[in-house]
Design a protein around this motif. Structure first.
Motif: not given
Length: 486
Positions: A141-144, A270-276, A5-8, A235-237
């Motif tokens: 797409g940042s972590i605030g 986030s990758d298309a196959d990201a795991e949540y 994910t973007l967060y990761d 966040y939003i990608n």
């Protein structure tokens, strides 16, 4: 745990090391400070004879105590405590080489409005500020991350904080928003469904058609209230909407440098196959504007719904909270919020203090006037927003309708200046919190709603459906929720 994910990605790229206590040392790419939570932190550095490690990554403005009436900005400020805090910020930033957007800069305003509009907030960043609504910056797409005074000290001294990584919940918002339904309604719907504690231990990744169709100002409003849903961040990608907004902003490089940055920004999505850790689907198709009926942002209903009864809640604490809310708000279960008398209309804040918010409200106010019994305040989120609204003539619509057109600041969101409720006044507010005493009076009552609804309430002197002023028929269809656990 989540993966891809973007967060990761952003977390790992900013992780310096794992600390002995199990937390991560996280480097902060952008640090925003204001006058309320920073003086003690600067004082701690002075006591230890430490310099600000990265003054070029730190930016300051004044917002919480900023007077919104032009004549009250004369220095020294009439409020001694406010003057002391502002003077301390001016001194601290000057001595440390930190850029400060003061009253005379033309860029002063709420941190979470100033940062985005200047291009300081960018995809792939870690953003920290001594304010809980730092989640706002996740729209890029940042972590605030909102931090306390001791962590402000840490960022100033080292550029880092100690932090615990959270789980990631993906919230897919399906459907298409109808006329008169905005980003504010989307996030309030999410909080209605998941609760004010639903996001505890999580960050929220917002996506789906309803989110992707929002402009940047709408996305900022959604991410802003992540904290009201209990999430540590939201966040939003980043996508083309993000890049188009950033292109040409003051602190965003141009030309080849912009294209290089864009490649990085795209890589952190986030990758298309990201795991949540969790996935939730919200159906926003056909939802009506939402308003709060109680004393926390989770006590909220669509305008077509009625106030719930305490016994409709399963948890004892929720039932007790509902009873307290009904008593404080002088409401009865089964009652509609339509027609609920309003004394004050307040438009502004880091949630809804941007140009599009004032434009949405102006569409309702055009040709109408504020009810005689309503005190109406329009407070731009920044001086830049104010100037843009005035160039567009939006301010004239507000003034002609009977609103007070003010200068930038947090204002009645938390009433740390002269803008406050009196007695048991009811405020139709575009802010993010409706806690008892939040707007300056323990007896005061706050009804949260979108900007257009604030304008409609100002005109009618009571909670009203703004869609009646927008030539559209209110929908009778409510959205639903489906939860999928991994």
């Amino acid at each position: 745990m989540s993966e891809g994910t973007l967060y990761d990605k952003v977390w790992e790229r900013h992780k310096v090391t794992e600390l002995p206590n199990g937390q991560d040392q996280l480097f902060i790419g952008l640090h925003l400070v204001h006058e309320v939570t920073s003086p003690q932190a600067f004082g701690m550095l002075e006591e230890r004879d430490l310099d600000v490690a990265y003054p070029d990554r730190t930016f300051a403005t004044t917002d919480h105590i900023a007077p919104t009436e032009a004549e009250k900005r004369e220095r020294p400020l009439a409020d001694d405590q406010a003057e002391e805090m502002l003077s301390a910020l001016e001194r601290n930033t000057s001595e440390s080489g930190v850029t400060f957007f003061g009253f005379d800069s033309g860029k002063q305003g709420i941190t979470h409005v100033v940062g985005p509009e200047l291009g300081l907030s960018q995809p792939g960043m870690t953003v920290a500020c001594g304010d809980s609504h730092t989640a706002t910056h996740g729209a890029f797409g940042s972590i605030g991350i909102g931090i306390g005074t001791s962590q402000i000290r840490d960022v100033l001294a080292t550029g880092c904080i100690a932090a615990d990584k959270q789980s990631v919940r993906r919230i897919n918002v399906e459907g298409e928003l109808g006329e008169g339904v905005y980003a504010k309604d989307v996030i309030m719907k999410i909080i209605q469904e998941l609760g004010v504690d639903g996001g505890v231990g999580h960050v929220y990744e917002y996506g789906g058609p309803a989110i992707e169709s929002l402009d940047m100002e709408g996305r900022l409003a959604v991410c802003n209230m992540s904290i009201e849903g209990g999430a540590r961040a939201g966040y939003i990608n980043p996508d083309e909407t993000t890049y188009e907004y950033l292109d040409g902003r003051e602190y965003v490089p141009d030309g080849e440098a912009f294209e290089e940055l864009k490649q990085y920004w795209e890589s952190v999505a986030s990758d298309a196959d990201a795991e949540y850790d969790d996935i939730v689907t919200i159906d926003a198709d056909g939802i009506d504007p939402l308003v709060t009926w109680g004393i926390n942002p989770g006590q909220v209903i669509e305008i077509s719904e009625t106030v719930p009864a305490p016994d409709e809640f399963e948890a004892r604490t929720d039932r007790e909270a509902a009873e307290q809310a009904l008593d404080h708000m002088d409401l009865e279960s089964g009652q509609s919020m339509l027609g609920y008398d309003v004394d004050v209309a307040f438009l502004g804040t880091c949630t809804n203090g941007r140009v599009s918010d004032f434009a949405e409200a102006a569409a309702v106010l055009e040709g109408n006037t504020v009810d005689d019994g309503v005190r109406a305040l329009a407070v731009p989120g920044s001086e830049t927003v104010r100037q843009e609204c005035e160039e567009l003539g939006i301010d004239k619509t507000f003034i002609d309708a009977g609103f007070q057109w003010r200068r930038a600041g947090c204002s009645m969101c938390l009433a740390m200046n002269d803008d406050a409720l009196e007695g048991d006044e009811v405020c139709a507010s575009s802010s993010n919190r409706n806690f008892i005493g939040r707007q300056g009076s323990k007896a005061g009552r706050t009804v949260l709603m979108n900007p257009a609804m604030v304008a409609a309430a100002a005109v009618e002197g009571q909670v009203a459906d703004a869609r009646e002023y927008l030539d559209s028929d209110p929908s009778e269809t409510a959205g639903g929720v489906e939860e999928v656990a991994d």
